[in-house]
Scaffold this motif. Structure first.
Motif, short mmCIF file in Angstrom:
data_model
loop_
_atom_site.label_atom_id
_atom_site.label_comp_id
_atom_site.label_asym_id
_atom_site.label_seq_id
_atom_site.Cartn_x
_atom_site.Cartn_y
_atom_site.Cartn_z
N GLU B 77 0.91 -1.43 -0.03
CA GLU B 77 -0.26 0.01 0.34
C GLU B 77 1.12 1.03 0.31
O GLU B 77 0.28 2.29 -0.56
CB GLU B 77 -0.94 -0.17 1.20
CG GLU B 77 -1.78 -0.48 1.09
CD GLU B 77 -3.27 -1.41 2.12
OE1 GLU B 77 -2.67 -0.23 2.68
OE2 GLU B 77 -3.82 -2.07 2.07
N LYS B 78 2.05 1.28 0.65
CA LYS B 78 2.76 2.76 1.09
C LYS B 78 3.58 2.51 0.37
O LYS B 78 3.97 0.99 -0.25
CB LYS B 78 2.89 2.59 2.19
CG LYS B 78 2.08 3.31 3.64
CD LYS B 78 2.85 3.24 4.86
CE LYS B 78 2.18 1.71 4.96
NZ LYS B 78 3.01 2.06 7.04
N ASN B 79 4.12 3.65 -0.87
CA ASN B 79 5.35 3.66 -1.52
C ASN B 79 6.75 3.36 -0.96
O ASN B 79 7.50 4.28 -0.93
CB ASN B 79 5.29 4.75 -1.91
CG ASN B 79 4.19 4.39 -3.54
OD1 ASN B 79 4.76 3.91 -4.30
ND2 ASN B 79 2.97 5.33 -3.12
N TRP B 80 6.86 1.91 -0.06
CA TRP B 80 7.79 2.00 0.31
C TRP B 80 8.64 0.76 0.12
O TRP B 80 7.97 0.20 -0.35
CB TRP B 80 7.62 1.68 2.12
CG TRP B 80 6.93 2.85 2.61
CD1 TRP B 80 7.32 4.50 2.57
CD2 TRP B 80 7.24 2.85 4.21
NE1 TRP B 80 6.37 5.23 3.52
CE2 TRP B 80 6.92 4.16 4.82
CE3 TRP B 80 7.29 1.46 5.82
CZ2 TRP B 80 6.89 4.88 6.03
CZ3 TRP B 80 6.80 2.44 6.58
CH2 TRP B 80 6.81 3.84 7.03
N ILE B 81 10.16 1.23 -0.28
CA ILE B 81 10.34 0.37 -0.49
C ILE B 81 12.11 -0.86 0.47
O ILE B 81 11.95 -0.11 1.04
CB ILE B 81 11.46 -0.28 -1.68
CG1 ILE B 81 10.94 0.38 -3.11
CG2 ILE B 81 12.56 -0.83 -1.92
CD1 ILE B 81 11.27 1.66 -4.21
N VAL B 82 11.97 -1.77 0.10
CA VAL B 82 13.15 -2.38 1.38
C VAL B 82 14.10 -2.67 0.39
O VAL B 82 13.28 -4.04 -0.38
CB VAL B 82 12.68 -3.44 2.29
CG1 VAL B 82 12.00 -5.14 1.80
CG2 VAL B 82 13.79 -3.44 3.81
N SER B 83 15.00 -3.12 1.27
CA SER B 83 16.54 -3.03 0.42
C SER B 83 17.44 -4.18 1.08
O SER B 83 17.65 -3.58 2.14
CB SER B 83 17.13 -2.47 -0.54
OG SER B 83 17.34 -1.07 0.24
N ALA B 84 17.85 -5.34 0.33
CA ALA B 84 19.38 -6.01 1.28
C ALA B 84 20.11 -5.88 0.23
O ALA B 84 20.19 -5.95 -0.58
CB ALA B 84 18.83 -7.33 1.28
N SER B 85 21.67 -5.81 1.36
CA SER B 85 22.38 -5.63 0.51
C SER B 85 23.63 -6.58 1.00
O SER B 85 23.76 -6.86 2.33
CB SER B 85 22.91 -4.33 0.59
OG SER B 85 24.05 -3.51 0.36
N GLN B 86 24.38 -6.40 0.58
CA GLN B 86 26.23 -7.26 0.63
C GLN B 86 26.76 -6.43 1.92
O GLN B 86 27.30 -6.98 2.74
CB GLN B 86 26.99 -7.11 -0.21
CG GLN B 86 28.19 -7.80 -0.55
CD GLN B 86 29.36 -7.69 -1.39
OE1 GLN B 86 29.49 -6.40 -1.87
NE2 GLN B 86 29.82 -8.42 -2.15
N TRP B 93 13.26 2.58 2.34
CA TRP B 93 12.80 3.87 1.96
C TRP B 93 11.30 4.59 1.53
O TRP B 93 10.65 3.71 0.99
CB TRP B 93 14.07 4.05 0.11
CG TRP B 93 14.78 3.10 0.48
CD1 TRP B 93 14.91 1.11 0.83
CD2 TRP B 93 16.20 3.91 0.44
NE1 TRP B 93 16.53 1.68 0.38
CE2 TRP B 93 16.51 2.49 0.04
CE3 TRP B 93 16.38 4.77 0.59
CZ2 TRP B 93 18.56 2.63 -0.02
CZ3 TRP B 93 17.80 5.03 -0.13
CH2 TRP B 93 18.59 4.25 0.09
N ASN B 94 11.36 5.85 1.72
CA ASN B 94 10.39 6.07 0.93
C ASN B 94 10.48 6.55 -0.45
O ASN B 94 11.19 7.08 -1.03
CB ASN B 94 9.90 6.96 1.83
CG ASN B 94 8.84 8.04 1.67
OD1 ASN B 94 7.90 7.83 0.06
ND2 ASN B 94 8.20 8.76 2.16
N ALA B 95 9.57 5.98 -0.88
CA ALA B 95 9.90 5.66 -2.23
C ALA B 95 9.65 7.21 -3.33
O ALA B 95 10.61 7.86 -3.77
CB ALA B 95 9.52 4.42 -3.36
N LEU B 96 8.82 7.52 -2.53
CA LEU B 96 8.24 9.44 -2.81
C LEU B 96 9.30 10.26 -2.96
O LEU B 96 9.02 11.13 -3.07
CB LEU B 96 6.91 9.45 -2.81
CG LEU B 96 6.10 8.47 -2.83
CD1 LEU B 96 4.27 8.54 -2.02
CD2 LEU B 96 5.56 8.74 -4.49
N THR B 97 9.86 9.93 -1.82
CA THR B 97 10.79 10.87 -0.47
C THR B 97 12.46 11.02 -1.13
O THR B 97 12.89 12.06 -1.00
CB THR B 97 10.41 11.08 -0.04
OG1 THR B 97 10.88 10.46 1.35
CG2 THR B 97 8.64 11.75 0.94
#
Lengths: 251, 380
Positions: B77-86, B93-97
């Motif tokens: 629903e919200k425009n949030w993203i979760v990312s996993a990294s090395q 992240w809030n993808a909008l801002t």
């Protein structure tokens, strides 16, 4: 005398490489045979690939995609709407509600219409707001509950009421009709609030509202066109419009 | 009990029978293969999708990771993203801002996958620790500012390659693993509800690398494996796969359901993407690129995603390309890898926002990028 301790035989190792392993493998293979026979039987009743391709085509064609450029036919009634708007109306969203050029009159454009002096969603029906006065007056009917319009005020004053229905209600002459003497009385609370604002502020707002309404209507039309049309027809004489990154994703 | 000799004979007979049946199945499928999506769509007079180089633009670059980005997921629903990294962190992240709302330091930095819960309140991740960790985004950070693990899902005997919450069920999560199995978990109790594959004969015979849950019927999911097959599972029947899909000639790195929930796409080490029909098992289309003139080896497909209408298939390749395929005409309409402001490394993960208005790509260049439509709309 207790029994002398005796060495125990070593524990049995699992027979991983011999008979048991073979037995297990045979068991697995036999189960696999059963599954494959079932699948083979099932294939007798299965439709060919073309049927699935048809389904894919139908699904893809039925849905709009915000990431895809569209080549669509313009909706005729919207062209009509644009013509009417250019000729008559200063309050586009009200007109759009009124003339029903958009297939769904309950569009957000109706709700965002801040020049509508209406109290509820019934404003989106043809008989309301500034235009209501005119149409109602013409028909000799009493206006809807949210606006009270003296029946005499609008008769014979189409240009006044069209452009300045709201202004009339606010007792301010419409820009398009400086000589307007229409004495509409609007009882809508929203209109009363508006009445308190200065003429200059009103004029500024009107400009903004008209722009916003136009934007909303254009977007609504594009969305409607996207919904209604299927694949691009690629005809001639198209009008190209800069889409820009969706409002949400603008930097 | 049968003697070893008898068992060997039975084994040979059963093997031969299996091979015969497989061949008959292949022949029967070939008879049903009267067309493919490309030929059918062309016969129907489908117009191609035409993109200008400026139609899809990178409108955000999410910078903050100090290692390769391996996985990403959007909230429903919200425009949030979760990312996993090395770098051993999850970033929300809030993808909008483009702002970071959470940066979660992981106990085991070898993370491979991450997922948002349907309600957007928690995230899950897994990796080489063979466990899936759940973090509640609303919980209090500790003295060092780290978010505590709210639940550890342990039980896999190999790395956790992929995880996904069951849509609309915050308490159910499915993981795929290098131990050749998939597991359905109860996140609340941390218990395994079902194990798919492993000891059962119809399970995968190599590492499972990806999974996708059908959003139209959340009881069904598909898993892609290094055994070059995809298997369809019903979470109510763990004992055997409902169907096995053959066709690929290499490890399957990515599977995604088509938006209609009746088909799914795959991306493989063999350099192709394919579209399969879930119910019939037919392979409907192969999306294969031309071999590179300079390099005989085809780049592998790392990740795939469908646009909301299903017309576009986004595929990330190991050489840094990100092709946008027209799914109907099987043509490449755009390569995001060659556009301005594109990634400087391999695109390792892809994901579409829930409304379909934006694509997020994660790369080995440590960044995530958001792409949105910015082209001309021709209204005729």
């Amino acid at each position: 005398m207790g029994e002398a301790p005796r060495p125990k035989s070593p524990p049995r190792y699992p027979d991983l490489c011999g008979r048991r392993r073979l037995q297990l493998e045979v068991q697995i293979l036999n189960r696999e045979v059963g599954f494959l026979e079932q699948e083979l039987q099932g294939l007798e009743r299965i439709q060919p690939v073309s049927r699935c391709c048809k389904d894919v085509n139908e699904f893809v064609g039925a849905k709009t995609d915000p990431l895809i450029p569209i080549n669509k036919r313009r909706h005729r009634s919207c062209s009509l709407c644009r013509w009417i708007r250019s000729k008559w109306c200063t309050c586009l969203s009200c007109l759009c509600c009124w003339c029903r050029c958009l297939p769904k009159p309950k569009m957000p454009s109706c709700f965002s219409c801040s020049c509508c002096s209406c109290c509820d969603t019934s404003c989106c029906r043809p008989s309301c707001s500034c235009l209501n006065c005119r149409s109602s007056c013409y028909k000799g009917q009493q206006p809807s509950s949210c606006c009270k319009c003296q029946s005499s005020c609008c008769e014979g004053e189409p240009s006044c009421c069209c452009g300045g229905g709201r202004s009339s209600c606010l007792s301010v002459p419409a820009p398009s009709c400086p000589e307007c003497s229409c004495g509409c009385v609007c009882s809508c609370p929203r209109a009363r609030t508006l009445r308190r604002t200065s003429t200059a502020a009103r004029a500024t707002r009107r400009g903004r509202v008209a722009a916003a309404a136009e934007r909303t209507a254009v977007e609504g039309r594009a969305a409607t066109a996207e919904r209604s049309a299927l694949e691009g027809s690629g005809g001639e004489g198209g009008e190209e419009r800069r889409g820009g990154v969706g409002r949400r994703w603008r930097t | 009990m049968a003697s070893v000799a008898e068992l060997k004979e039975n084994h040979a007979v059963a093997t031969a029978k299996v091979n015969t049946l497989r061949e008959r199945l292949r022949q029967r499928r070939q008879m049903l293969l009267d067309t493919d999506v490309e030929r059918y769509s062309k016969a129907q007079g489908r117009a191609p999708v035409s993109f200008n180089p400026t139609d899809l633009v990178c409108c955000r670059t999410l910078q903050g990771h100090s290692g390769k980005v391996y996985s990403l997921d959007w909230t429903p629903e919200k425009n949030w993203i979760v990312s996993a990294s090395q770098d051993g962190r999850l970033i929300v992240w809030n993808a909008l801002t483009s702002q970071k709302t959470h940066a979660i330091k992981l106990h085991c930095p070898w993370v491979m996958t991450c997922a948002f819960a349907p309600n957007g309140q928690s995230v899950a991740c897994g990796g080489l620790d063979s466990a899936c960790s759940i973090f509640n985004l609303n919980s209090q950070a500790d003295r060092d500012g780290n978010l505590p693990v709210s639940r550890m899902l342990t039980g896999h005997k190999g790395y956790v390659s992929s995880c996904q919450y069951v849509p609309d069920q915050e308490t159910r999560l499915i993981t795929s693993s290098g131990d050749q199995t998939c597991v359905l978990w109860d996140v609340t109790t941390g218990q395994r509800i079902s194990i798919f594959g492993g000891e059962f004969p119809s399970g995968h015979t190599a590492d499972v690398f990806s999974l996708s849950i059908n959003s139209s019927n959340t009881n069904m999911f598909v898993s892609g494996s290094c055994d070059a097959t995809v298997r369809l599972w019903d979470i109510r029947i763990a004992s055997r796969a409902v169907r096995t899909y053959h066709g690929h000639e290499g490890d399957i790195n990515s599977v995604k359901f088509f938006p209609d929930g009746q088909r799914f796409g795959t991306g493989s080490d063999d350099g192709t993407c394919r579209l399969f029909d879930m119910r019939t098992g037919h392979q409907l289309q192969v999306y294969s690129r031309e071999p590179d003139r300079n390099d005989n080896e085809l780049p592998t497909v790392t990740s795939i995603a469908f646009s909301i209408s299903g017309r576009l298939l986004f595929a990330g390749y190991s050489n840094g390309d990100c092709y946008v395929w027209d799914t109907l005409l099987a043509e490449v309409v755009l390569n995001l890898g060659t556009l301005q402001n594109s990634h400087e490394g391999r695109i390792s993960c892809l994901g579409l926002s829930s409304d379909g208005s934006a694509l997020c790509t994660g790369s080995w260049d440590k960044n995530l990028k958001i792409w949105a439509f910015s082209g001309h709309r021709k209204i005729v």
